[in-house]
Design an enzyme around this catalytic site. Structure first.
Site, PDB file in Angstrom:
ATOM      1  N   CYS B  48       0.455  -1.298  -0.495  1.00 18.10           N
ATOM      2  CA  CYS B  48      -0.250   0.115  -0.091  1.00 18.10           C
ATOM      3  C   CYS B  48       1.006   1.388  -0.106  1.00 18.10           C
ATOM      4  O   CYS B  48       1.828   1.706   0.782  1.00 18.10           O
ATOM      5  CB  CYS B  48      -0.827   0.147   1.187  1.00 18.10           C
ATOM      6  SG  CYS B  48      -2.053   1.436   1.383  1.00 18.10           S
ATOM      7  N   CYS B  50      -0.292   4.324   0.304  1.00 14.53           N
ATOM      8  CA  CYS B  50      -0.777   5.394   1.274  1.00 14.53           C
ATOM      9  C   CYS B  50       0.512   5.449   2.415  1.00 14.53           C
ATOM     10  O   CYS B  50       0.105   6.297   3.009  1.00 14.53           O
ATOM     11  CB  CYS B  50      -1.748   4.659   1.721  1.00 14.53           C
ATOM     12  SG  CYS B  50      -3.507   4.481   0.577  1.00 14.53           S
TER      13      CYS B  50
END
Lengths: 90, 143
Positions: B48, B50
């Protein structure tokens, strides 16, 4: 390098604390904030009950070491949401 | 479902090129953890962007100057499932978190950086936290 998720709101991917107007409080990774409410992934739920620790204690522990992902995905209905804050800023 | 190996290869290499030993089986994890001397940093890598998009550059920056752990290893959450589960069994009281980083000193967990303290920050901020931990836990014994 990483992967990114387009079309999501600014809280996407961030761990948030969602307090409700009732005894429940959720901590989870925000997928998005939509019309229906706050969509969380890998979330944990605290429910204030007599004899149990309070919401702030639950949040404080999560702020130190993280939260347990006991719920794969959950929508916290908008009308129940009292506040949203980043766990990192607790 | 794990991502394509081709997609994650650069994410693995971002750490292995910085000196991290990649642990892909439970046996490799146990072999690494059996050596309890000195300090060791374990990065639980993640796809991920993020959070992991800042975790990897952050740890690379933190290792550039100053005290650093004696040994470096990484497992890849969502990819090398067995190795990740076995590594997490070495800190069972902590919720699973990826990306995350665990620093051991003489076999004891002395510092843990969970995902929520990485996400939303830049690599420099992550590096500062790690450098502080390295100074506290890796420098004292002259390592």
């Amino acid at each position: 390098m990483g992967t990114f998720h387009r079309g999501k709101g600014p809280l996407h991917g961030l761990t948030v604390v969602v307090d409700t107007d009732g005894p429940e409080l959720y901590i989870g990774r925000c997928d998005d904030v939509v019309e229906a409410g706050v969509l969380l992934q890998d979330a944990d739920l605290h429910r204030d009950e007599a004899g149990a620790s309070g919401k702030e204690e639950f949040v404080a522990r999560a702020a130190r070491v993280g939260h347990w992902p006991r719920i794969g995905e959950i929508l916290v209905p908008r009308e129940r949401v009292a506040s949203i804050r980043l766990l990192a800023e607790v | 479902m794990p991502y394509s190996p081709m997609l994650v290869r650069p994410m693995r290499e971002e750490l292995t090129s910085a000196g991290f030993e990649e642990l892909t089986t439970a046996e490799e994890v146990e072999r690494f953890m059996a050596d309890r001397g000195g300090s060791a940093l374990v990065v639980v890598n993640s796809v991920c962007g993020c959070a992991a998009g800042m975790a990897r550059p952050g740890v690379r920056l933190a290792l550039q100057d100053g005290p650093r752990p004696d040994r470096l290893a990484t497992v890849f959450a969502g990819q090398d499932l067995e190795a990740t589960a076995r590594m997490r069994s070495h800190f069972p009281d902590l919720p699973p978190s990826s990306p995350s980083m665990a620093l051991f000193r003489d076999g004891e967990l002395v510092y843990f950086l969970p995902r929520h303290k990485i996400e939303g920050r830049d690599a420099l901020a992550v590096a500062r936290d790690l450098a502080e931990a390295f100074t506290r836990h890796c420098a004292a014994a002259g390592t």
